[in-house]
Structure formats: C-alpha cells, structure tokens
Design an enzyme around this catalytic site. Structure first.
Site, PDB file in Angstrom:
ATOM      1  N   TYR A 263       0.760  -1.228  -0.048  1.00  0.00           N
ATOM      2  CA  TYR A 263       0.079   0.052   0.094  1.00  0.00           C
ATOM      3  C   TYR A 263       0.643   1.332  -0.175  1.00  0.00           C
ATOM      4  O   TYR A 263       0.516   2.229  -0.679  1.00  0.00           O
ATOM      5  CB  TYR A 263      -1.010  -0.147   1.380  1.00  0.00           C
ATOM      6  CG  TYR A 263      -1.755   1.211   1.199  1.00  0.00           C
ATOM      7  CD1 TYR A 263      -2.973   1.324   0.634  1.00  0.00           C
ATOM      8  CD2 TYR A 263      -1.107   2.442   2.243  1.00  0.00           C
ATOM      9  CE1 TYR A 263      -3.650   2.538   0.553  1.00  0.00           C
ATOM     10  CE2 TYR A 263      -2.082   3.491   2.441  1.00  0.00           C
ATOM     11  CZ  TYR A 263      -3.134   3.868   1.551  1.00  0.00           C
ATOM     12  OH  TYR A 263      -3.653   4.842   1.332  1.00  0.00           O
ATOM     13  N   ASP A 298      -8.347  -3.584  -1.297  1.00  0.00           N
ATOM     14  CA  ASP A 298      -9.131  -2.675  -1.800  1.00  0.00           C
ATOM     15  C   ASP A 298      -8.808  -1.516  -2.467  1.00  0.00           C
ATOM     16  O   ASP A 298      -9.728  -1.132  -3.146  1.00  0.00           O
ATOM     17  CB  ASP A 298     -10.088  -2.688  -0.564  1.00  0.00           C
ATOM     18  CG  ASP A 298      -9.387  -1.585   0.427  1.00  0.00           C
ATOM     19  OD1 ASP A 298      -9.537  -0.545   0.744  1.00  0.00           O
ATOM     20  OD2 ASP A 298      -8.582  -2.322   1.220  1.00  0.00           O
ATOM     21  N   LYS A 370     -11.032  -9.393   5.529  1.00  0.00           N
ATOM     22  CA  LYS A 370     -11.742  -8.002   5.646  1.00  0.00           C
ATOM     23  C   LYS A 370     -12.343  -7.652   4.329  1.00  0.00           C
ATOM     24  O   LYS A 370     -11.616  -7.320   3.295  1.00  0.00           O
ATOM     25  CB  LYS A 370     -10.596  -6.799   6.258  1.00  0.00           C
ATOM     26  CG  LYS A 370     -11.047  -5.557   6.444  1.00  0.00           C
ATOM     27  CD  LYS A 370     -10.253  -4.491   6.757  1.00  0.00           C
ATOM     28  CE  LYS A 370     -10.757  -3.073   6.946  1.00  0.00           C
ATOM     29  NZ  LYS A 370      -9.626  -2.149   6.797  1.00  0.00           N
TER      30      LYS A 370
END
Length: 517
Positions: A263, A298, A370
C-alpha cells in the site's frame, strides 16, 4: 467449500507466490532502516520528545548514524556508550547526543559482547511487556466475553481530536460495532517520526501516537465491560514509521493494524525496499503481539477496474499471506483485504461480487477476511448508496467474510455525519440478523456464472504470478501491475533511510522475535 476449486491450481498459485516472495524476504533480511532501529530503541524503553517535538529516538539514532554506519545497527554503539558510562540511561544518552556531547563507536571483542548482552536485556524487557499485553487481551476476552458472531462489524472513528474520538467510539460500540478503527491523519504516513502525546488536530483522521493508543484502549476497555463483549481497536502500521507504530501498538494492546505489503509503495510513493524491510519487522512484532493485520487490496480497485483487475487482488492476497506467514503470523491473524467495488451498471455485478468474495473465502478458509464497502461508485444519491451498502452487507453474509467494514451512504462523497453512521449500523445489523445462517444454504451452480468467474480469476492470477516469478515483484510494481501505479525500486520516499547490513550488524529485537518463534 462450494466453488470446487481445482486443488492443483490452488497449490500452484501458492508455490508461485512463494517463488515471487522469497527474493523480497532475502532483500529484507539483508537490510535495515532508520525506523527498524528506532523501533528497537522504543522497545528498550526510550520515549518522549525534545522541546521542538522531535522524538528522542530520532535524536539518538541521528547522532549514532553520524558516527557509525547505519548498516551496523543502533544496538552495539548505544549500549557500548552506556557501558562506557557516557550516560546512566537511554533518555539521558539521547539528550547528550542531541547536544553533541557524546561520540559513538562500533565496539569490538569483549566490548561488543557486553554491549550485545546489555542491549538484549533492555529490548527483551520491551518484548516481555508486549507478551504481557497479549496475555492481558486473552484474559479480558475470556472474562468479559467476545463478539457473539462473525463477521465483526468494523467502523471508522477519526475526528482529528482524540478527545472527540473517544465518546464517538464508545457510542459506536454501544450501537453494535465490534472493531473501532481510528484512522490516521492524512499525511502521517509520510512523516519520518512518530508524534508524541495526545493530539487534538488532524485532517481526515487522528495522529497515531502512543498516548492516543493508550487513551482509546482504556476507553474501549471501559465500554467493553459495560457491554459484556470485548471491543477491538485498530490503527495503521504503515508509512515511513511502520515498525515503530507496530511496536507502540503491541505495547498499548491494540488488536488489529492496517499493515499491507504494498500500500505505502503504491499509494504513498514510499520506496519499495524501505517498505518491504519495514514491513517484515513490523509483522514480526504483530505476530508476537497477537495482532490481526488488515491488508489493503481494496485500494487497487479504487484506481483500477474491479472486474479487469480482480486477479491482481488475488495475487496480492497470496503474496501478503506468504510475507505474513514468513514473519510468523498465523492464519487467524490474516485479515486479507478485498472490496465490493464493481460498477453497479455492469450486468450481473452482484453475481460477480459474490464470485470474487467466495474465491477469497475459499482460498483462505481460516483467515478473517476484511471485506470493504463500495466507495468508488458512490454518487451522492443517498438512497442508491444505502441500497448498495445493503447489497454489500448481504454479500458479506452470504460468503462468510470475517470483518465487515461498515459502509455509509455518503462514503467517499463527504465526511459522513454521525447520523449516517447510525443508519449504516442499522443497515448492517438488519441484514446480518435477517440473513442469519443463510450462508449454509448458498450453493452456486457448479457451472454457473459465479463458479466459472471464480475459476477464471484464479487462472488469471496463476498466469500473472508465473510472469512475476520470471521478472520479479519489484519489476511488476515498477510496471504498474497493481492499482495502475508505477513505482520503481530506486524511487520514492525514504530510500535514504535504508542500509545494507554489515557483518557486524546486530539487532536484539530481531534475534528475539525470530529465535523464539
């Protein structure tokens, strides 16, 4: 298992993920960073900041680095100075170092042996404190009680002011939230220091500091006793201070931490080498602390198309699994991320979402996945947004996700109002209660769209991993494979804080975390 995935293909995917990941692990083992060394000092008990707000760990490390190459590590020079009676403790040593009244050296022979032993005792005390906090969590869960079911309802609270966050977090827990996430102030991931103390100013989030961790943990413990269920707390261990924040989270008994392998590289332009070195150390700390990590796949779907790029999410999940387990994390600690981000205008979009969610669930059957709500295609139409969140919640229930982030109908449009959060919690509670055990009745047709799509994404993931096994992960990141972001290995922030370990390198934290697994 309802998709009947080909076991040979699944094994092939994991084998390829290991092949792609091993060179990165070797790279991480061969290097250290300023943040890894500062985390070591924090574990030894050094805290606080000077009058200008610069942490003493930064001051001390900078002084050591001016005299001794970073590749030797901080432990030997610092504890050698203490044994030479330059100062009586770490804090005084840091203060003298900042004033320029201490010089550091790399000890040799008996001096090095004595410094190594002293550093291990000091850092070991910090790791024992983390062990104690883990035991404390386990005892509280047994005594107070746990969330009655999964998925855990995960809700974000972050006003910028920790003293405003606390009552909002407690109210959210009373309304049904199982996990409270205090997201960080925008830009903190780019700071190469961890602020000190309780903070009352932050933009789109609240600063991650040890005092803020302590205050929120105490408040949620109070609410946990009131409700008769343990309320979990999460924050972010990412950015330039990932290892330090991981250490502070362990010391203050946080329960989850955002900790993705890529990320920071992709979305904060932090140097890839810096990130992978910091990530491995931080995950070793999380493993020891019993913290569940959440990964950030995500985010790929906010920049790349959620259908075309679905296989990059699966590839990243497989890599995150490999890196996490190599660092000592167990299946129950792998909150691997994915999201409900397909354009609602795409035909059969809900069935495609189910295919992707079921694929993740069956690839990682023991992990508390998640599941992230829609954000990219929220338009400001609150009625449409509320409906989309309802579909998202239903997909989570049908596919057995472990951690369900509460979606709000104004998500990604404006900062949601408190009333938006209350309605969102009503939405998720209604869907989960109404669906009940519906998952046990959900069996997609073996050759239907859902099963076929899942096998297609798995096959595309194997193809991508095969190419990456030849070209390398760093080249794949540089080519924009994930999230369409191109990040070269020699670019990005923080590269100047990386050093190759010397033959004399010593880090007692790494020794303890690796040898006592």
């Amino acid at each position: 298992m309802v998709l009947d995935l080909d076991r040979t293909t699944v094994r092939q995917a994991r084998t390829l993920a290991r092949k792609v990941g091993r060179p990165i692990v070797r790279l991480a083992k061969a290097h250290t960073t300023v943040s890894v060394e500062r985390a070591t000092l924090r574990l030894a008990g050094l805290s606080g900041a000077d009058a200008e707000g610069t942490p003493w760990v930064n001051r001390l490390l900078d002084a050591v680095r001016a005299d001794v190459d970073l590749g030797h590590g901080v432990a030997l020079p610092v504890w050698d100075a203490l044994l030479r009676e330059e100062s009586e403790d770490l804090l005084t040593l840091a203060q003298k170092a900042a004033a320029g009244s201490v010089r550091f050296r790399l000890p040799e022979g008996r001096d090095a042996t004595r410094a190594a032993a002293a550093s291990r005792r000091a850092v070991g005390a910090g790791i024992k404190a983390i062990d104690k906090r883990r035991t404390e969590r386990e005892r509280l869960v047994r005594r107070i009680g746990d969330a009655p079911r999964q998925p855990w309802i995960y809700l974000i609270v972050a006003t910028g002011d920790i003293y405003e966050d606390i009552p909002q977090a407690q109210a959210a827990a009373r309304e049904g939230a199982d996990v409270i996430a205090v997201i960080r102030s925008t830009g903190q991931s780019l700071l190469d220091y961890v602020p000190e103390g309780a903070t009352r100013e932050g933009y789109a989030g609240t600063y991650a500091t040890q005092e803020n961790f302590k205050l929120m943990r105490a408040a949620l413990d109070e609410t946990s006793r009131e409700l008769g269920r343990y309320v979990r707390l999460t924050n972010y261990a990412s950015g330039l201070c990932m290892p330090e924040i991981a250490a502070l989270a362990g010391l203050e008994r946080l329960d989850m931490m955002l900790n993705d392998s890529m990320y920071g590289i992709l979305f904060r332009d932090i140097n890839p080498v810096r990130t992978f070195v910091d990530q491995r150390f931080s995950r070793q700390v999380h493993a020891r602390a019993g913290i569940i990590i959440n990964t950030g796949e995500d985010n790929y779907l906010t920049t790349a198309d959620a259908v075309e790029a679905a296989h990059t999410v699966t590839v990243s999940q497989l890599l995150n699994e490999y890196f996490a387990k190599e660092a000592g994390l167990e299946d129950w600690q792998l909150g691997l991320g994915h999201a409900f981000e397909i354009d609602p205008a795409v035909p059969e979009s809900f069935r495609l979402e189910l295919a992707h969610a079921l694929l993740a669930r069956e690839l990682f059957p023991k992990a508390p996945l998640k599941w992230m709500p829609p954000t990219r295609h929220m338009t400001g139409d609150v009625f449409r947004g509320y409906l989309l969140d309802g579909f998202f919640n239903l997909a989570g229930a049908l596919t057995g996700q472990g951690i369900l982030l509460v979606g709000m109908m104004t998500e990604a449009v404006v900062t949601p109002w408190l009333s938006d959060r209350d309605l969102a919690l009503q939405n998720v509670r209604y869907v989960l209660d109404a669906a009940g055990g519906l998952r046990e009745d959900f069996r997609p047709a073996p050759d239907g769209l859902i099963a076929t799509r899942a096998r297609q994404v798995l096959g595309e993931s194997v193809d991508l991993l095969t190419r990456m096994a030849d070209d390398g992960l760093l080249d794949a990141i540089a080519d924009g494979t994930f999230g369409l972001m191109r990040r070269p290995a020699d670019g990005g922030r923080g590269l100047d804080g990386v050093a190759r370990k010397s033959a004399a390198y010593l880090n007692p934290a790494t020794q303890i975390l690796e040898n006592e697994r």
